[in-house]
Design a protein around this motif. Structure first.
Motif, short mmCIF file in Angstrom:
data_model
loop_
_atom_site.label_atom_id
_atom_site.label_comp_id
_atom_site.label_asym_id
_atom_site.label_seq_id
_atom_site.Cartn_x
_atom_site.Cartn_y
_atom_site.Cartn_z
N GLU A 1 0.86 -1.19 0.00
CA GLU A 1 0.00 0.00 0.00
C GLU A 1 0.89 1.24 0.00
OE1 GLU A 1 -3.41 0.74 1.66
OE2 GLU A 1 -4.04 -1.19 0.86
N PRO A 2 0.41 2.37 -0.49
CA PRO A 2 1.14 3.63 -0.28
C PRO A 2 1.26 3.87 1.23
CG PRO A 2 -0.53 3.92 -1.97
CD PRO A 2 -0.78 2.57 -1.35
N LEU A 3 2.48 4.26 1.65
CA LEU A 3 2.77 4.35 3.09
C LEU A 3 3.26 5.74 3.49
CD1 LEU A 3 4.75 0.98 3.41
CD2 LEU A 3 2.40 1.40 4.19
N VAL A 4 3.16 6.01 4.78
CA VAL A 4 3.82 7.17 5.37
C VAL A 4 4.61 6.70 6.58
CG1 VAL A 4 2.10 8.93 4.73
CG2 VAL A 4 1.84 7.68 6.89
N ALA A 5 5.63 7.51 6.95
CA ALA A 5 6.22 7.39 8.29
C ALA A 5 5.67 8.58 9.05
CB ALA A 5 7.73 7.43 8.21
N ILE A 49 4.26 17.17 4.88
CA ILE A 49 4.50 15.85 4.28
C ILE A 49 5.63 16.02 3.29
CG2 ILE A 49 2.74 16.00 2.44
CD1 ILE A 49 2.22 12.93 3.12
N SER A 50 6.60 15.11 3.34
CA SER A 50 7.86 15.36 2.67
C SER A 50 8.42 14.08 2.05
CB SER A 50 8.85 15.93 3.69
OG SER A 50 10.13 16.04 3.14
N THR A 51 9.14 14.25 0.93
CA THR A 51 9.79 13.09 0.29
C THR A 51 11.17 12.83 0.87
OG1 THR A 51 10.81 14.43 -1.44
CG2 THR A 51 8.61 13.55 -1.92
N THR A 52 11.53 13.52 1.95
CA THR A 52 12.88 13.39 2.52
C THR A 52 13.00 12.10 3.34
OG1 THR A 52 12.15 14.81 4.33
CG2 THR A 52 13.29 15.88 2.51
N ASN A 53 14.09 11.97 4.09
CA ASN A 53 14.39 10.68 4.71
C ASN A 53 14.22 10.61 6.22
OD1 ASN A 53 16.73 12.20 5.43
ND2 ASN A 53 17.67 11.58 3.50
N ARG A 54 14.13 11.75 6.90
CA ARG A 54 14.09 11.70 8.37
C ARG A 54 13.02 12.62 8.91
NH1 ARG A 54 20.47 11.66 9.00
NH2 ARG A 54 20.65 9.41 8.72
N GLY A 83 12.42 18.00 15.30
CA GLY A 83 13.26 19.14 14.92
C GLY A 83 14.07 18.96 13.66
N ARG A 84 13.99 17.81 13.02
CA ARG A 84 14.83 17.54 11.86
C ARG A 84 14.65 18.59 10.74
NH1 ARG A 84 19.20 15.02 9.18
NH2 ARG A 84 18.66 14.83 7.01
N MET A 85 13.40 18.97 10.46
CA MET A 85 13.18 19.93 9.37
C MET A 85 13.07 21.37 9.88
SD MET A 85 10.74 18.04 6.56
CE MET A 85 11.16 19.17 5.22
N GLY A 86 13.44 21.59 11.14
CA GLY A 86 13.39 22.95 11.70
C GLY A 86 12.83 22.91 13.11
N SER A 87 11.57 23.35 13.25
CA SER A 87 10.97 23.45 14.58
C SER A 87 10.70 22.07 15.17
CB SER A 87 9.66 24.22 14.49
OG SER A 87 8.93 24.04 15.68
N LYS A 88 11.06 21.89 16.46
CA LYS A 88 10.81 20.59 17.06
C LYS A 88 9.34 20.40 17.41
CE LYS A 88 12.76 21.75 21.62
NZ LYS A 88 13.64 21.36 22.69
N SER A 89 8.55 21.46 17.27
CA SER A 89 7.11 21.29 17.50
C SER A 89 6.37 20.97 16.19
CB SER A 89 6.52 22.53 18.15
OG SER A 89 6.32 23.53 17.17
N SER A 90 7.11 20.94 15.08
CA SER A 90 6.44 20.62 13.81
C SER A 90 6.27 19.10 13.68
CB SER A 90 7.22 21.18 12.63
OG SER A 90 8.50 20.59 12.56
N GLN A 91 5.26 18.71 12.90
CA GLN A 91 4.97 17.30 12.65
C GLN A 91 5.36 17.00 11.21
OE1 GLN A 91 2.63 15.35 14.91
NE2 GLN A 91 3.28 16.93 16.34
N VAL A 92 6.22 16.02 11.02
CA VAL A 92 6.65 15.69 9.66
C VAL A 92 6.28 14.25 9.31
CG1 VAL A 92 8.61 15.52 8.07
CG2 VAL A 92 8.56 17.35 9.77
N TYR A 93 5.57 14.11 8.18
CA TYR A 93 5.25 12.79 7.62
C TYR A 93 6.18 12.56 6.42
CZ TYR A 93 0.86 12.88 10.28
OH TYR A 93 -0.08 12.92 11.29
N LEU A 94 6.73 11.37 6.34
CA LEU A 94 7.55 11.02 5.18
C LEU A 94 6.71 10.16 4.24
CD1 LEU A 94 10.82 9.89 7.01
CD2 LEU A 94 10.23 12.19 6.20
#
Lengths: 185, 431
Positions: free
Chosen positions: B274-278, B389-394, B398-409
């Motif tokens: 299935e299409p997935l997210v992290a 939502i991002s095509t990146t790896n991590r 705080g990886r993409m900036g603010s540690k309060s942001s939510q990042v889906y891969l």
């Protein structure tokens, strides 16, 4: 290398990644300028979510105020300590903050190598999860000859896995010192 | 007893007939790569440790790409690029790709491939954890820190522990809604962020055979997200074709023996995936896109060594054609060559770049950009309250900036479908 290292423990959970240890935005500072180097200590562990900073209760920042050194010298982690990027600034920042030993159940490869080869700190593996047994602020002693950690606060001690193949590099103080003493360079 | 491809390459580099997992060996390094974040401290250690005798072991084998903090006013970040430039001038380095010149390439892992430094059968070390990307070319590639890099810079040698190998085999026919990003997110969910620590991850099967070099690089790129020492895919006709087009014709081809010893083997039927997210905050926090569909977004990001290759933008353009984005969407080509391809390649007569512009995307210059947050003026950097939502790896805190942001891969297909709707969306809605 000191044979006995004593100090206050700072306890963290699993998967402490290098962005939590030293956020990427701070990697711009010089690692050789003594004044700028202090920034690495100041920002050490600054991206650990506050509720997970200093377990079991959390809410204890590793660095207080404008300091670049921490009151804690021994960091206790869970599994996969130091996962993520290859930044050697991670063990470096812990060292600048005053950390001499990290004890974790397991490590990510690059953080482990960097700690050993850069001579920044001793990365010991615990035989089971010590982050459940030791509390932030406990006064502990790491015995490098006996591969043991003694918690003077509750009187309990725990065996640690011997450093094995990398012991000689740790003892020498890093890869370059090891290579010089063994005549490689 | 046979050997795996990784063991064979490392045996050659260690000048031994054979090596076994767990053994420590000294390797001869074929290429050392560094960049603006780790290059300056590596150079400082090299100068300090070797002193007056400091000598670069082989200038031809040293490759330096400024790529991390490039388009910023941060004076410390700019100073790091100045240090690299000075070093390249002082030592007359042939493989330095300076910012602000035609030689500037962008993200190191993609530039290594484009510039012909990924040579099958060789050993490449880099001061970046995603150096494992190059393993898609049937070579050994892994990340190290600055001290190890400084040691290599002066001696051409480094110690390494021979890894055990885990094998991941993908069978079946790739459905159009699945990209190789989904394959690696599947693996990460199965084995976790330390599931391959100190091990090699070997990918094979008919699905891998059918993938382009760039889609293969998405898999090997994220081997480190499982703790892997290296990711590796054997040389084949696809590798040969890519290399011959850029003039690389001399290399050693290694294959795993049938009786090679593996730590473990995993088999996947790609038709069932299935299409997935992290989900936040770990690359192994896997879920299906369907389960998180409708999550409101503030930013979409298509870029980085993982998800900013031409193949990623082809996926994106296909969905974006005739559509507009509902949420701020960043398009960050990994390399200047990819940026050029966006201008030259067309879909139904329109350049990919124009498709992105018409859809309302913000197109940035090639660099690592917001994949790792970076200085405060980095384009696309996440701020407090962001849901990305991002095509990146991590997606660590705080990886993409603010540690309060939510990042889906997610895959470029899922990110693009989500950009069009403004909420996390399954790409099957558009295919």
């Amino acid at each position: 290398m000191e044979n006995k290292i004593t100090g206050k423990a700072y306890v963290l959970g699993d998967n402490i990644d290098t962005d939590q240890i030293i956020p990427a935005e701070h990697l711009v500072y010089s690692t050789s300028d003594p004044e700028e180097l202090k920034k690495y200590g100041h920002y050490a562990l600054s991206s650990v979510p506050i509720e997970k900073a200093g377990l079991p209760y959390g809410g204890k920042p590793f660095i207080v105020g404008e300091n670049h050194q921490s009151e804690y010298t021994i960091v206790i982690g869970g599994t996969n300590f130091g996962c993520g990027s290859s930044r050697e600034h991670a063990p470096l920042s812990l060292k600048v903050a005053g950390v001499k030993v990290v004890i974790a159940q397991s490590y990510a490869r690059i953080f482990y190598r960097n700690s050993v080869d850069g001579g920044f700190l001793i990365p010991y593996e615990s035989q089971f999860k010590l982050s459940d047994k030791i509390k932030t602020g406990d006064f502990v002693e790491v015995d490098v000859e006996e591969n043991k950690i003694i918690n003077h606060t509750d009187g309990k001690d725990y065996q640690l896995n011997p450093l094995g193949d990398v012991f000689e590099i740790v003892k020498a103080g890093g890869l370059f010192e090891f290579a010089r003493t063994s005549g490689m360079i | 007893m046979g050997m795996t491809i990784t063991e064979k390459i490392l045996a050659k580099s260690a000048k031994q007939a054979r090596v076994s997992a767990g053994e420590n060996v000294w390797l001869d390094v074929d290429v050392l790569m560094t960049h603006d974040v780790c290059g300056p401290p590596t150079i400082a250690i090299w100068k300090k440790e070797f002193g007056e005798k400091a000598k670069i072991w082989d200038k031809e084998k040293l490759v330096i790409f400024p790529d991390h903090y490039i388009f910023t006013k941060n004076s410390h970040a700019n100073r790091n690029v100045d240090i690299l430039r000075q070093f390249a001038n002082d030592y007359d380095l042939p493989n330095y790709y300076d910012v602000g010149t035609e030689r500037y390439k962008g993200v190191c892992h993609i530039a290594l491939a484009e510039e012909g430094f990924n040579v099958p059968g060789t050993v490449l070390f880099g001061t970046d954890s995603h150096t494992c990307t190059s393993g898609a070319f049937g070579m050994f590639a892994t990340g190290v820190g600055n001290t190890d890099a400084a040691f290599i810079l002066g001696t051409g040698k480094i110690w390494e522990k021979i890894p055990e190998t885990m094998k991941f085999t993908f069978k079946g026919k790739m459905p159009p809604y699945i990209a190789s990003k989904d394959l690696i997110l599947q693996i990460l969910g199965d084995i976790g962020t330390d599931g391959a620590t100190y091990r090699a991850m070997e990918f094979d099967g008919e699905v891998i055979d059918s993938l382009s070099m760039y889609e293969r690089m998405t898999l090997t790129n994220m081997a480190i997200e499982a703790g892997g020492m290296n990711g590796i895919i054997a040389f084949d006709d696809t590798t040969k074709k890519y290399l011959s087009e850029i003039g690389v014709t001399e290399y050693d081809i290694f294959e795993s023996d049938n009786d090679a010893v593996y730590h473990s083997k995993f088999n996947y039927d790609v038709a069932k995936l299935e299409p997935l997210v992290a989900k936040p905050h770990s690359p192994d926090n896997r879920d299906t896109v369907r389960n998180v569909e409708g999550t409101k977004l503030t930013k979409c990001y298509i870029g980085s060594c993982t998800g900013g290759k031409i193949t990623d933008f082809r996926f994106a353009a296909e969905l974006l054609f005739g559509n507009e984005v509902k949420v701020t969407t960043f398009v960050v080509p990994a390399s200047t060559a990819v940026a050029k391809q966006l201008e030259e390649e067309t879909l139904k007569g329109i350049s990919l770049k124009e498709i992105f512009e018409k859809a309302g995307c913000i197109i940035a210059e090639s660099s690592c950009a917001a994949c790792l947050g970076g200085p405060s003026d980095t384009i696309g950097r996440s701020v407090e309250g962001d849901v990305v939502i991002s095509t990146t790896n991590r997606n660590f805190p705080g990886r993409m900036g603010s540690k309060s942001s939510q990042v889906y891969l997610a895959s470029p297909l899922t990110v693009t479908a989500s950009a069009i709707r403004g909420v996390i969306t399954d790409p099957r809605e558009f295919l």
